[in-house]
Design a protein around this motif. Sequence first.
Motif, PDB file in Angstrom:
ATOM      1  N   ARG A 251      36.117  11.216  14.312  1.00 57.99           N
ATOM      2  CA  ARG A 251      35.830   9.797  14.139  1.00 57.99           C
ATOM      3  C   ARG A 251      34.319   9.576  14.024  1.00 57.99           C
ATOM      4  NH1 ARG A 251      40.078   7.059  18.507  1.00 57.99           N
ATOM      5  NH2 ARG A 251      41.991   7.597  17.350  1.00 57.99           N
ATOM      6  N   GLY A 252      33.935   8.652  13.150  1.00 58.82           N
ATOM      7  CA  GLY A 252      32.524   8.356  12.950  1.00 58.82           C
ATOM      8  C   GLY A 252      31.832   9.314  12.011  1.00 58.82           C
ATOM      9  N   PHE A 253      32.560  10.285  11.482  1.00 63.60           N
ATOM     10  CA  PHE A 253      32.010  11.249  10.523  1.00 63.60           C
ATOM     11  C   PHE A 253      32.400  10.821   9.113  1.00 63.60           C
ATOM     12  CE2 PHE A 253      32.339  13.678  14.413  1.00 63.60           C
ATOM     13  CZ  PHE A 253      31.231  14.515  14.411  1.00 63.60           C
ATOM     14  N   SER A 254      31.514  11.004   8.181  1.00 65.23           N
ATOM     15  CA  SER A 254      31.879  10.783   6.784  1.00 65.23           C
ATOM     16  C   SER A 254      32.701  11.967   6.290  1.00 65.23           C
ATOM     17  CB  SER A 254      30.618  10.615   5.931  1.00 65.23           C
ATOM     18  OG  SER A 254      29.857  11.815   5.930  1.00 65.23           O
ATOM     19  N   ARG A 278      28.249  21.130   4.645  1.00 61.59           N
ATOM     20  CA  ARG A 278      29.515  21.853   4.518  1.00 61.59           C
ATOM     21  C   ARG A 278      29.498  22.740   3.277  1.00 61.59           C
ATOM     22  NH1 ARG A 278      34.690  18.786   4.857  1.00 61.59           N
ATOM     23  NH2 ARG A 278      35.401  20.782   5.660  1.00 61.59           N
ATOM     24  N   ARG A 279      28.790  22.332   2.247  1.00 61.03           N
ATOM     25  CA  ARG A 279      28.678  23.174   1.048  1.00 61.03           C
ATOM     26  C   ARG A 279      27.912  24.457   1.352  1.00 61.03           C
ATOM     27  NH1 ARG A 279      27.676  18.063  -0.958  1.00 61.03           N
ATOM     28  NH2 ARG A 279      25.425  18.426  -0.850  1.00 61.03           N
ATOM     29  N   ALA A 280      27.053  24.406   2.371  1.00 58.78           N
ATOM     30  CA  ALA A 280      26.258  25.588   2.741  1.00 58.78           C
ATOM     31  C   ALA A 280      26.963  26.462   3.772  1.00 58.78           C
ATOM     32  CB  ALA A 280      24.896  25.152   3.266  1.00 58.78           C
ATOM     33  N   GLY A 281      28.195  26.113   4.109  1.00 56.94           N
ATOM     34  CA  GLY A 281      28.964  26.998   4.981  1.00 56.94           C
ATOM     35  C   GLY A 281      29.350  26.445   6.329  1.00 56.94           C
ATOM     36  N   ASN A 282      28.788  25.326   6.752  1.00 52.35           N
ATOM     37  CA  ASN A 282      29.169  24.738   8.035  1.00 52.35           C
ATOM     38  C   ASN A 282      30.470  23.956   7.894  1.00 52.35           C
ATOM     39  OD1 ASN A 282      26.969  25.792   9.289  1.00 52.35           O
ATOM     40  ND2 ASN A 282      26.022  23.848   9.840  1.00 52.35           N
ATOM     41  N   ASP A 283      31.185  23.846   8.988  1.00 47.57           N
ATOM     42  CA  ASP A 283      32.378  23.005   9.022  1.00 47.57           C
ATOM     43  C   ASP A 283      32.029  21.577   9.409  1.00 47.57           C
ATOM     44  OD1 ASP A 283      34.495  25.171   8.693  1.00 47.57           O
ATOM     45  OD2 ASP A 283      33.405  25.911  10.443  1.00 47.57           O
ATOM     46  N   ILE A 284      30.966  21.409  10.220  1.00 46.62           N
ATOM     47  CA  ILE A 284      30.531  20.100  10.696  1.00 46.62           C
ATOM     48  C   ILE A 284      29.039  19.982  10.419  1.00 46.62           C
ATOM     49  CG2 ILE A 284      30.408  18.554  12.690  1.00 46.62           C
ATOM     50  CD1 ILE A 284      32.474  20.888  13.863  1.00 46.62           C
ATOM     51  N   CYS A 285      28.666  18.986   9.636  1.00 46.93           N
ATOM     52  CA  CYS A 285      27.258  18.758   9.310  1.00 46.93           C
ATOM     53  C   CYS A 285      26.689  17.729  10.275  1.00 46.93           C
ATOM     54  CB  CYS A 285      27.116  18.288   7.867  1.00 46.93           C
ATOM     55  SG  CYS A 285      25.414  17.944   7.371  1.00 46.93           S
ATOM     56  N   LEU A 286      25.600  18.080  10.962  1.00 49.02           N
ATOM     57  CA  LEU A 286      25.000  17.219  11.972  1.00 49.02           C
ATOM     58  C   LEU A 286      23.587  16.828  11.540  1.00 49.02           C
ATOM     59  CD1 LEU A 286      26.098  19.129  15.195  1.00 49.02           C
ATOM     60  CD2 LEU A 286      27.141  17.084  14.213  1.00 49.02           C
ATOM     61  N   ARG A 287      23.449  15.582  11.138  1.00 53.41           N
ATOM     62  CA  ARG A 287      22.144  15.036  10.802  1.00 53.41           C
ATOM     63  C   ARG A 287      22.055  13.630  11.369  1.00 53.41           C
ATOM     64  NH1 ARG A 287      21.695  17.040   4.451  1.00 53.41           N
ATOM     65  NH2 ARG A 287      21.868  19.281   4.923  1.00 53.41           N
ATOM     66  N   VAL A 288      20.870  13.264  11.795  1.00 52.79           N
ATOM     67  CA  VAL A 288      20.706  11.960  12.434  1.00 52.79           C
ATOM     68  C   VAL A 288      20.845  10.843  11.411  1.00 52.79           C
ATOM     69  CG1 VAL A 288      19.145  10.486  13.759  1.00 52.79           C
ATOM     70  CG2 VAL A 288      19.270  12.943  14.245  1.00 52.79           C
ATOM     71  N   ALA A 353      19.655  10.179  20.173  1.00 54.62           N
ATOM     72  CA  ALA A 353      19.601   9.995  18.723  1.00 54.62           C
ATOM     73  C   ALA A 353      20.938  10.289  18.057  1.00 54.62           C
ATOM     74  CB  ALA A 353      18.505  10.879  18.121  1.00 54.62           C
ATOM     75  N   LEU A 354      21.665  11.262  18.570  1.00 57.45           N
ATOM     76  CA  LEU A 354      22.947  11.664  17.987  1.00 57.45           C
ATOM     77  C   LEU A 354      23.816  12.253  19.083  1.00 57.45           C
ATOM     78  CD1 LEU A 354      24.741  12.177  15.458  1.00 57.45           C
ATOM     79  CD2 LEU A 354      23.598  14.400  15.248  1.00 57.45           C
ATOM     80  N   SER A 355      25.072  11.850  19.118  1.00 60.65           N
ATOM     81  CA  SER A 355      25.972  12.379  20.148  1.00 60.65           C
ATOM     82  C   SER A 355      27.379  12.500  19.592  1.00 60.65           C
ATOM     83  CB  SER A 355      25.969  11.481  21.393  1.00 60.65           C
ATOM     84  OG  SER A 355      26.517  10.197  21.086  1.00 60.65           O
ATOM     85  N   ILE A 356      28.150  13.404  20.216  1.00 59.62           N
ATOM     86  CA  ILE A 356      29.571  13.572  19.884  1.00 59.62           C
ATOM     87  C   ILE A 356      30.328  13.537  21.201  1.00 59.62           C
ATOM     88  CG2 ILE A 356      31.312  15.027  18.798  1.00 59.62           C
ATOM     89  CD1 ILE A 356      28.983  16.395  17.294  1.00 59.62           C
ATOM     90  N   ILE A 371      39.858  14.052  20.409  1.00 56.35           N
ATOM     91  CA  ILE A 371      39.158  13.100  19.554  1.00 56.35           C
ATOM     92  C   ILE A 371      37.660  13.295  19.735  1.00 56.35           C
ATOM     93  CG2 ILE A 371      38.805  10.663  19.030  1.00 56.35           C
ATOM     94  CD1 ILE A 371      41.609  10.170  20.222  1.00 56.35           C
ATOM     95  N   LEU A 372      36.975  13.611  18.653  1.00 58.90           N
ATOM     96  CA  LEU A 372      35.530  13.829  18.662  1.00 58.90           C
ATOM     97  C   LEU A 372      34.881  12.688  17.893  1.00 58.90           C
ATOM     98  CD1 LEU A 372      36.891  17.014  17.988  1.00 58.90           C
ATOM     99  CD2 LEU A 372      34.730  17.393  19.210  1.00 58.90           C
ATOM    100  N   THR A 373      34.100  11.892  18.592  1.00 55.32           N
ATOM    101  CA  THR A 373      33.526  10.673  18.021  1.00 55.32           C
ATOM    102  C   THR A 373      32.009  10.822  17.893  1.00 55.32           C
ATOM    103  OG1 THR A 373      35.279   9.347  19.035  1.00 55.32           O
ATOM    104  CG2 THR A 373      33.322   8.182  18.276  1.00 55.32           C
ATOM    105  N   ARG A 374      31.550  10.646  16.667  1.00 51.05           N
ATOM    106  CA  ARG A 374      30.117  10.749  16.388  1.00 51.05           C
ATOM    107  C   ARG A 374      29.460   9.384  16.542  1.00 51.05           C
ATOM    108  NH1 ARG A 374      26.289   9.750  12.522  1.00 51.05           N
ATOM    109  NH2 ARG A 374      24.869  11.458  11.932  1.00 51.05           N
ATOM    110  N   GLU A 375      28.311   9.357  17.239  1.00 48.28           N
ATOM    111  CA  GLU A 375      27.544   8.125  17.395  1.00 48.28           C
ATOM    112  C   GLU A 375      26.061   8.460  17.221  1.00 48.28           C
ATOM    113  OE1 GLU A 375      28.363   6.256  21.076  1.00 48.28           O
ATOM    114  OE2 GLU A 375      30.466   5.866  20.645  1.00 48.28           O
ATOM    115  N   SER A 376      25.348   7.583  16.564  1.00 44.72           N
ATOM    116  CA  SER A 376      23.897   7.767  16.388  1.00 44.72           C
ATOM    117  C   SER A 376      23.172   6.502  16.768  1.00 44.72           C
ATOM    118  CB  SER A 376      23.567   8.147  14.938  1.00 44.72           C
ATOM    119  OG  SER A 376      24.045   7.163  14.050  1.00 44.72           O
ATOM    120  N   ALA A 377      21.928   6.677  17.177  1.00 42.92           N
ATOM    121  CA  ALA A 377      21.126   5.520  17.586  1.00 42.92           C
ATOM    122  C   ALA A 377      20.886   4.611  16.405  1.00 42.92           C
ATOM    123  CB  ALA A 377      19.801   6.002  18.182  1.00 42.92           C
TER     124      ALA A 377
END
Length: 378
Positions: A251-254, A278-288, A353-356, A371-377
Amino acid sequence: MNMLRTDASSANPARQSCCARSALDLDASFCEECGKPLYRCMAHAECGGLLDEGDMCPVCVNLELSLNAGAASSVREGGKLALPLTIRNASNVGRPLFITGLWITENDGPPRELKLPFARIEPQQTANVAVRTEILKYAGVHQVDLLIAVSTRYQWRQEEYVFSSNIIFPVEPKDPGGPATTINVNAQEVGAGFTVYNPTRIEADRSAGAPPQIEPLRLSHKRADAAERDYHKRGLDNGIRVPRDVELVWRGFSPDEAPFDGPIVKASGMLIAGRNSRRAGNDICLRVGEGLDELSLSISRLLFSLYIESGAFKLRAEGQYGLKVNDRQLKRTETMTLKSGDVIRPVVKAPSALSISVAFEIEHDDVRRIILTRESAK
C-alpha cells in the motif's frame, strides 16, 4: 511373548512431480500444469527441492530414527532402561542436518532435554545417543515420548523442524528370585517393535544355533507442529506463525515501486529492496521523492531483503549505509524478525523522510496477510 511397539505416522509427502518439472525453469513462479505457486527450498540451487504442505523440503530434511540392533537391557520395577537411539541423515544430496534439541517425556511427565555430543550429521551418516529413562517405579506399560529438533541451513538462512516418536514397553514386577526380563531388538516381528524374551530362551536359542538379530529397529516419526511453536523452533515467540504462502500487500507504492500483491514466489524466496529501480533488478524501489534527490541518494542501491524463515517474517540489512527498524539501527548483514507494528526506516539520517509500516492479519494463529504501507514526509 510381549511386544514393545512404536507409534507415529509418516512425514508429509513431497509436492507433485509436475511442480518439480516446472521449477526447473528458475523464472517460473507457478506450475504450468497444475497452476500452483512454486515454493522452492531456500537451498534449491543445491537440492532442487520444493516445500511440502508443511513448509519443509523433504529432499534436505530426510530424517531416520532407529534403535540399535542387538540392544538389550533388564527392565524391572525400580530399574532404568537405556534405549540406544541412532539418528540418520538419509538425504540423497549433499545437505547436512543439524540436531538442535532432543527431549524425552515419560508417561505424561515433564520433558527432559538430553545433552548431545554432536550437532552436525553429514548426508548418509549416523549419530548415536543413549536415551535413558528415569527410575521405573511401577510395573505395567511404560511410554517414552521423543521430540527431536533438526535444522537445515543455507548461507545465513536456517529452517528448523521438530519431529515426535514414541516407544511403549512393559515393566515387569520386581521379583529378586525370578529371571530378569531382557529386551532385544526384533525388526522382523509383525507390527514392528521390540520383542521381550526371557534370558533362558535367548540362551537356548543361541545354543541351538539361532542367528542373533543384526538389523536395527526403525522408529516411525511425524512432524510435531505444536511442539515447534512451544519450543520456539518455528514461528514467533507469541505462537503466531508466518507460512511461506502468506500474502504480501503493498500500500502507498506506485505500480513501478513494488511487486503485485501475493506470496513470495521468486526462486530465491527473497524480495530485494533499495534505491535501484525494479528495471535494475530490485523488487521494491525506495526513493523519497520522484527523482534522485539527496535523501534518496543516501539509500543504498541494495538496502535490505525480505523473506520467510522458520515461520517468521525476516529482514536482512544489505546496504553499506544501514537502515533503522523502529529505533534500532541495523548494520550490513544483520537480521531481525519483523512483527506487526514494526516500522522500517530506510533513511538513517532522516528517519521520518520515508517509512514502511508492517501489519499482520491473523487467522487461527497463522498470519494470512502482511500489509506493508509506504509513507513519506510531506
